[in-house]
Scaffold this active site. Structure first.
Site, PDB file in Angstrom:
ATOM      1  N   TYR A 121       0.818  -1.206   0.000  1.00 12.74           N
ATOM      2  CA  TYR A 121       0.000   0.000   0.000  1.00 12.74           C
ATOM      3  C   TYR A 121       0.859   1.266   0.000  1.00 12.74           C
ATOM      4  O   TYR A 121       0.407   2.325  -0.467  1.00 12.74           O
ATOM      5  CB  TYR A 121      -0.922   0.016   1.222  1.00 12.74           C
ATOM      6  CG  TYR A 121      -1.971  -1.067   1.191  1.00 12.74           C
ATOM      7  CD1 TYR A 121      -1.616  -2.409   1.362  1.00 12.74           C
ATOM      8  CD2 TYR A 121      -3.304  -0.766   0.999  1.00 12.74           C
ATOM      9  CE1 TYR A 121      -2.573  -3.409   1.340  1.00 12.74           C
ATOM     10  CE2 TYR A 121      -4.268  -1.761   0.984  1.00 12.74           C
ATOM     11  CZ  TYR A 121      -3.894  -3.083   1.150  1.00 12.74           C
ATOM     12  OH  TYR A 121      -4.839  -4.075   1.127  1.00 12.74           O
ATOM     13  N   LYS A 158       3.435 -15.310   4.719  1.00 11.16           N
ATOM     14  CA  LYS A 158       3.643 -16.210   3.576  1.00 11.16           C
ATOM     15  C   LYS A 158       5.150 -16.411   3.437  1.00 11.16           C
ATOM     16  O   LYS A 158       5.748 -16.210   2.377  1.00 11.16           O
ATOM     17  CB  LYS A 158       3.027 -15.606   2.314  1.00 11.16           C
ATOM     18  CG  LYS A 158       2.932 -16.590   1.134  1.00 11.16           C
ATOM     19  CD  LYS A 158       2.049 -17.787   1.410  1.00 11.16           C
ATOM     20  CE  LYS A 158       1.925 -18.652   0.146  1.00 11.16           C
ATOM     21  NZ  LYS A 158       1.287 -19.954   0.425  1.00 11.16           N
TER      22      LYS A 158
END
Length: 361
Positions: free
Chosen positions: A142, A192
């Site tokens: 972002y 992840k």
């Protein structure tokens, strides 16, 4: 007499409608408790762009910085999608988060017994669900650079960069551990790390921070597995801490445990003033029709009372008033159930206020 300064940013779509109900409740609390609330309204998002050409006017940011808390509605809508990315309504929200140094978004998910049939999951899976997602707000794709769309080799390419510093991870991990310490002492860190180096660092730093919280059980989980387990075993979760992007996605998924985004509040905390807003969007298709569910905004107000204003007793009263209103059978369209009393935005707000008055009597 206690006096608090509240910046009110209704925003776009249904934002003004749901915020209006929360403000009515705030006035009732002022009358019943003697606490003063100085409310100043400002523009943000598409409404701000329409009037000023800026989704976050500088004076609004300064107003927010000078307040004890910010109550926000929602931003965005199809009307502003053709605008340049730099002035879209969502840039106002990101600018507010950046300007206030907000880095932790808390999204509690509670399944109310009286709404249990409204969840798309079977009752035995969601009964008793009570979890919080702690989403990092200041990093990830972002805000990472480089970013944008450009021409290379005669074709367009889109670029976003996933970036976290060690300090950004450390501070959000501490937020998660502190929250877990006050609940069931279970913290799940979601990443992840098997394919993304950024989240490999995330896992390492969260583990390091965990050494200072030996009373909290820390577990790590890959985001794809977490997305599955939220549906398979949602009651196993207590506090989840994760990245900006993963938190954005998982919190919307978790909202379906409760049956509707219209039930989910949120708080964004950081270095200065905290912002309280419903987790739902601006829902322009129902704006102005007295259909929006104000409960997420009212519950966000309860979070504001607890976390920014030191009014934990009043926060519990507001939360109990919401529970009693649902128990009495009142529903907005998004949580409609057979045999329930389906009411509009204003009537739902009025029912909660009546319960608050009774509890404060």
């Amino acid at each position: 007499m206690k006096q608090f300064k509240i910046t009110v940013l209704p925003g776009d779509g249904i934002g003004p409608e749901v915020v209006a109900e929360a403000l009515k409740l705030l006035d009732v609390l002022a009358d019943c408790t003697g606490v003063g609330f100085e409310k100043t309204e400002g523009l943000i998002g598409g409404a701000a762009y329409d009037q000023t050409g800026n989704p976050l006017p500088p004076e609004v940011l300064e107003m927010a910085k000078a307040s004890d808390a910010v109550l926000l509605g929602a931003v965005g809508g199809p009307k502003w999608e053709p605008l340049d990315y730099s002035v879209r309504p969502e840039r106002g929200l990101l600018g507010l988060r950046s300007g206030l140094g907000l880095f932790a978004n808390l999204r509690p998910v509670v399944v109310y017994e009286d709404l249990i049939d409204g969840s798309p999951l079977k009752p035995h899976l969601v009964r008793g669900v009570d979890l919080v997602i702690v989403r990092e707000l200041a990093g990830d794709a972002y805000f990472g650079q480089p970013r944008g769309v450009r021409i290379e080799g005669g074709q367009r390419i889109g670029i976003n960069t996933m970036v976290y510093t060690e300090e950004q991870i450390r501070r959000i991990a501490k937020t998660g551990f502190e929250l877990a310490r006050g609940r069931r002492k279970k913290l799940l860190s979601v990443d992840k790390a098997n394919v993304l180096e950024m989240t490999e660092l995330w896992r390492d730093v969260v583990t390091e921070v965990g050494r200072d919280y030996k009373d909290v059980a820390l577990q790590h989980m890959y985001v794809d597995n977490c997305a599955m387990q939220l549906i398979r075993n949602p009651r196993d979760f207590d506090v989840i801490v994760t990245t900006n992007m993963f938190g954005d996605i998982l919190s919307d998924e978790a909202s379906m445990l409760a049956g509707s985004l219209g039930m989910l509040p949120s708080a964004s905390q950081g270095e200065q003033t905290s912002v309280y807003e419903p987790s739902h969007g601006s829902a322009p298709d129902i704006a102005g029709k007295n259909l929006a569910n104000p409960l997420a905004t009212i519950l966000s107000l309860a979070m504001m009372l607890r976390h920014s204003l030191g009014m934990a007793k009043e926060a519990k009263i507001v939360e109990e008033a919401v529970r009693l209103t649902l128990k009495a059978g009142y529903r907005t369209e998004d949580i409609r159930q057979e045999g329930a009393k389906v009411v509009g935005t204003v009537e739902m707000g009025a029912q909660v206020i009546a319960q608050v008055r009774a509890l404060l009597a």
